[in-house]
Design a protein around this motif. Structure first.
Motif, mmCIF file in Angstrom:
data_model
loop_
_atom_site.group_PDB
_atom_site.id
_atom_site.type_symbol
_atom_site.label_atom_id
_atom_site.label_comp_id
_atom_site.label_asym_id
_atom_site.label_seq_id
_atom_site.Cartn_x
_atom_site.Cartn_y
_atom_site.Cartn_z
ATOM 1 N N GLY A 194 0.807 -1.208 0.000
ATOM 2 C CA GLY A 194 0.000 0.000 0.000
ATOM 3 C C GLY A 194 0.841 1.259 0.000
ATOM 4 N N ARG B 296 2.209 6.125 -1.407
ATOM 5 C CA ARG B 296 1.696 7.000 -0.350
ATOM 6 C C ARG B 296 2.876 7.540 0.460
ATOM 7 N NH1 ARG B 296 -3.516 6.869 1.206
ATOM 8 N NH2 ARG B 296 -2.866 7.697 3.240
ATOM 9 N N GLY C 46 -0.933 6.768 7.908
ATOM 10 C CA GLY C 46 -2.123 6.900 8.737
ATOM 11 C C GLY C 46 -1.896 6.718 10.224
ATOM 12 N N CYS D 269 -5.670 0.998 8.867
ATOM 13 C CA CYS D 269 -6.504 0.136 8.037
ATOM 14 C C CYS D 269 -7.495 0.984 7.252
ATOM 15 C CB CYS D 269 -7.247 -0.871 8.917
ATOM 16 S SG CYS D 269 -8.372 -1.953 8.008
ATOM 17 N N GLU D 270 -7.674 0.691 5.994
ATOM 18 C CA GLU D 270 -8.589 1.437 5.149
ATOM 19 C C GLU D 270 -10.039 1.172 5.532
ATOM 20 O OE1 GLU D 270 -10.406 3.683 2.125
ATOM 21 O OE2 GLU D 270 -8.486 3.780 3.173
ATOM 22 N N HIS E 265 -7.968 -4.036 3.445
ATOM 23 C CA HIS E 265 -7.327 -3.216 4.471
ATOM 24 C C HIS E 265 -6.257 -2.281 3.907
ATOM 25 C CE1 HIS E 265 -9.321 -5.984 7.152
ATOM 26 N NE2 HIS E 265 -8.664 -7.002 6.623
ATOM 27 N N LEU F 18 -4.456 0.728 2.204
ATOM 28 C CA LEU F 18 -4.750 2.145 1.981
ATOM 29 C C LEU F 18 -4.686 2.477 0.493
ATOM 30 C CD1 LEU F 18 -2.609 3.716 4.856
ATOM 31 C CD2 LEU F 18 -5.103 3.549 4.777
ATOM 32 N N PRO F 19 -5.545 3.365 0.005
ATOM 33 C CA PRO F 19 -5.521 3.718 -1.420
ATOM 34 C C PRO F 19 -4.343 4.623 -1.743
ATOM 35 C CG PRO F 19 -7.097 5.094 -0.259
ATOM 36 C CD PRO F 19 -6.580 4.106 0.753
ATOM 37 N N GLN G 167 -2.492 7.917 -2.808
ATOM 38 C CA GLN G 167 -2.808 9.315 -2.577
ATOM 39 C C GLN G 167 -3.052 10.020 -3.903
ATOM 40 O OE1 GLN G 167 0.681 9.689 0.306
ATOM 41 N NE2 GLN G 167 -0.671 11.313 1.009
#
Length: 562
Positions: A427, A490, A494, A528-529, A548, A550-551, A553
């Motif tokens: 991710g 990314r 987070g 976690c997304e 889970h 993350l996308p 950015q």
């Protein structure tokens, strides 16, 4: 999305008791196969880690390699080839060893964030796994030769024995391996040094014969082509730094109090392994030349380490004692290195399999796979075509290691286009980064073509230099061309906690993974997304639906010097 939290500290090493389907239920058994090695688990001193790492270079293949290149190219060309090998290995090994010891990651995790991407490093992992079973087979063959000579065990049975005895020793990872390497190293050193010292003292004329040796065909006239062919065989060992790193990742945090010891241990056990390797190659050649000159039919066995030591021991002590010591040396040496080959190979195969399939079968499954492949190679008698195998493999190994070293040195520190702190979590990275991945493919491909004469006979001996030059130059060129935008998917994971402590070491703050229910240290965790919680790197790796993860950015730009 950035989570606020109260960190949870624990006295119990993470993963000791919890049971989680599909993940490592006992991290102390699995030895943090796919993860950052946490500070709570790294309880060894710098000295113990260094000795453990150096115990893994007890292999006798160096003696065979030194003998083979000397017999093929003569002493002078072989010595210059060994010198080229030592300089290249030290310079390329330093940055990757430093990163492993500083950030407590194995070379696969470092490779991901050093120009290859999350999936791109799978290819380099396969290169390393191949290294481990090639050298397991080589070392196992030497051990089988010793068992045949000393105990009359048939070679095919010796291959099986040398394979099967390794499995139980590798099960518990660093906890057992550190003890094994510490206990066996003093005896190994005495048995290895004794024959060489004896020849120097009792047969000083052997030194002159050594330097005058012209090779088996008498054509050992010094020339750059022969030097590079010899260096190419030696440089097949370049991937050994990855095995050193599998120990160095357990180095304690560097602090002002232990800084001197930390640096010494990292240098000696990291790139410094090549000094010991080069010495062993020279000794192997020295013993081979002596045997060829002084033993009847010596040329037939001069490149076999067990015979090298046996013949010298026979000059010092009664034949039965000499035979016993030669067998003991071979067995100790092969066990010391092959537990490392099996251990490191299992890490490499597990890393690749888990990322591709999103399933984690456990490290021990791939211990078995690695041993099986090595056994097949031994039964195929790979010892007879050793130079060809190693010369070919060197091109792939150099392309990988030099590319990573170039990215760390130039792209991270000089150009600042690659994130300075290594990233390995799913991710956070793009699937493939053309900077490192492309550089490695081009360097390996062109050098292999050169190795087989595709670029002309005049350039053929220089395939190692082709691999090194391309792998050194291409990463900064491609990083500049792509402006570093393929390094990070990314820049924010987070988690509103610093990744490093006040001394620049990875933080030891503990966070709970809501997927597996276990606690891991900060560098292993992401937000976690799908939930207002945290998830560990292994659960991200095995997340088949990417629920889970993350996308990316929006308007993502790689952050230099992160």
């Amino acid at each position: 999305m950035t989570q606020e939290l109260t960190p949870r500290l624990t006295e119990t090493p993470p993963g000791e008791t919890a049971h989680t389907p599909g993940s490592a239920t006992r991290e102390t058994l699995e030895d943090y196969t796919l993860r950052f090695a946490p500070r709570h688990y790294r309880r060894w001193s710098t000295g113990v880690v260094a000795v453990s790492a150096l115990g893994g270079i007890a292999y006798l293949a160096d003696f065979a390699i030194g003998a083979n290149i000397g017999i093929s190219y003569g002493t002078t060309n072989a010595l210059w080839g060994i010198a080229v090998f030592a300089v290249v290995i030290f310079l390329t090994g330093f940055p990757v060893a430093y990163y492993a010891a500083r950030y407590n990651l194995d070379l696969d995790l470092i490779t991901r964030g050093s120009g290859f991407g999350y999936y791109g490093s799978v290819v380099s992992n396969v290169i390393f796994a191949t290294f481990t079973f090639i050298f397991f087979a080589l070392e196992g063959s030497i051990m089988a030769q010793g068992l045949e000579l000393g105990l009359g065990v048939p070679l095919w049975a010796g291959y099986a024995v040398s394979t099967l005895i390794i499995f139980p020793l590798v099960v518990y990872g660093m906890k057992v391996l550190s003890k094994l390497q510490l206990w066996t190293t003093p005896l190994w050193l005495v048995l290895m040094v004794l024959p060489f010292a004896y020849l120097l003292i009792s047969h000083p004329e052997s030194v002159g014969s050594f330097f005058a040796y012209q090779g088996e065909d008498g054509a050992g006239t010094p020339n750059i082509g022969s030097v590079m062919l010899a260096a190419g065989v030696c440089l097949s060992l370049i991937a050994q730094i990855a095995e050193q790193i599998d120990y160095l990742r357990f180095m304690p945090a560097r602090t002002p109090e232990n800084s001197g010891r930390w640096w010494r241990a990292m240098i000696i056990a990291g790139p410094g392994w090549v000094v010991f390797g080069a010495i062993k190659q020279v000794i192997g050649l020295f013993l081979a030349v002596y045997i060829i000159a002084n033993v009847a039919d010596g040329a037939a066995v001069a490149n076999q380490p067990v015979h090298q030591f046996l013949e010298i021991y026979r000059d010092i002590m009664p034949a039965p004692v000499a035979l016993g010591l030669a067998v003991v040396l071979v067995v100790i040496s092969q066990v010391k290195i092959n537990v490392t080959n099996a251990y490191s190979g299992s890490l490499a195969w597990t890393n690749s399999f888990t990322r591709v399939t999103k399933r984690y079968p456990g490290r021990l499954v791939f211990v078995g796979v690695n041993l099986l492949v090595a056994l097949v190679l031994m039964e195929a008698n790979m010892f007879d075509f050793l130079n060809t195998i190693l010369g070919f493999y060197a091109n792939c190994g150099m392309a990988w290691i030099v590319t990573v070293a170039s990215d760390i040195t130039f792209n991270k520190y000089l150009l600042k286009l690659s994130p300075k702190q290594p990233e390995f979590r799913r991710g956070m990275l793009h699937a493939v980064n053309p900077v490192g991945f492309g550089s490695m493919l081009v360097a390996a491909g062109v050098s292999i073509v050169c190795f087989f004469g595709g670029l002309g006979a005049g350039l053929q001996p220089f395939s190692p230099l082709v691999a090194i030059a391309l792998a050194l130059v291409l990463p900064p060129v491609l990083a500049l061309a792509t402006k570093g935008r393929w390094y990070l998917r990314r820049t924010d994971d987070g988690v509103a906690l610093p990744m490093l402590d006040d001394f620049g070491n990875p933080s030891d703050v503990m966070l709970d993974c809501h997927v597996c229910g276990q606690a891991y240290e900060r560098p292993d965790m992401c937000a976690c997304e799908a939930h207002d919680a945290f998830v560990c790197s292994l659960c991200l790796s095995t997340d088949a639906r990417a629920e889970h993860v993350l996308p990316a950015q929006t308007a993502m730009e790689a952050a230099p010097g992160r």
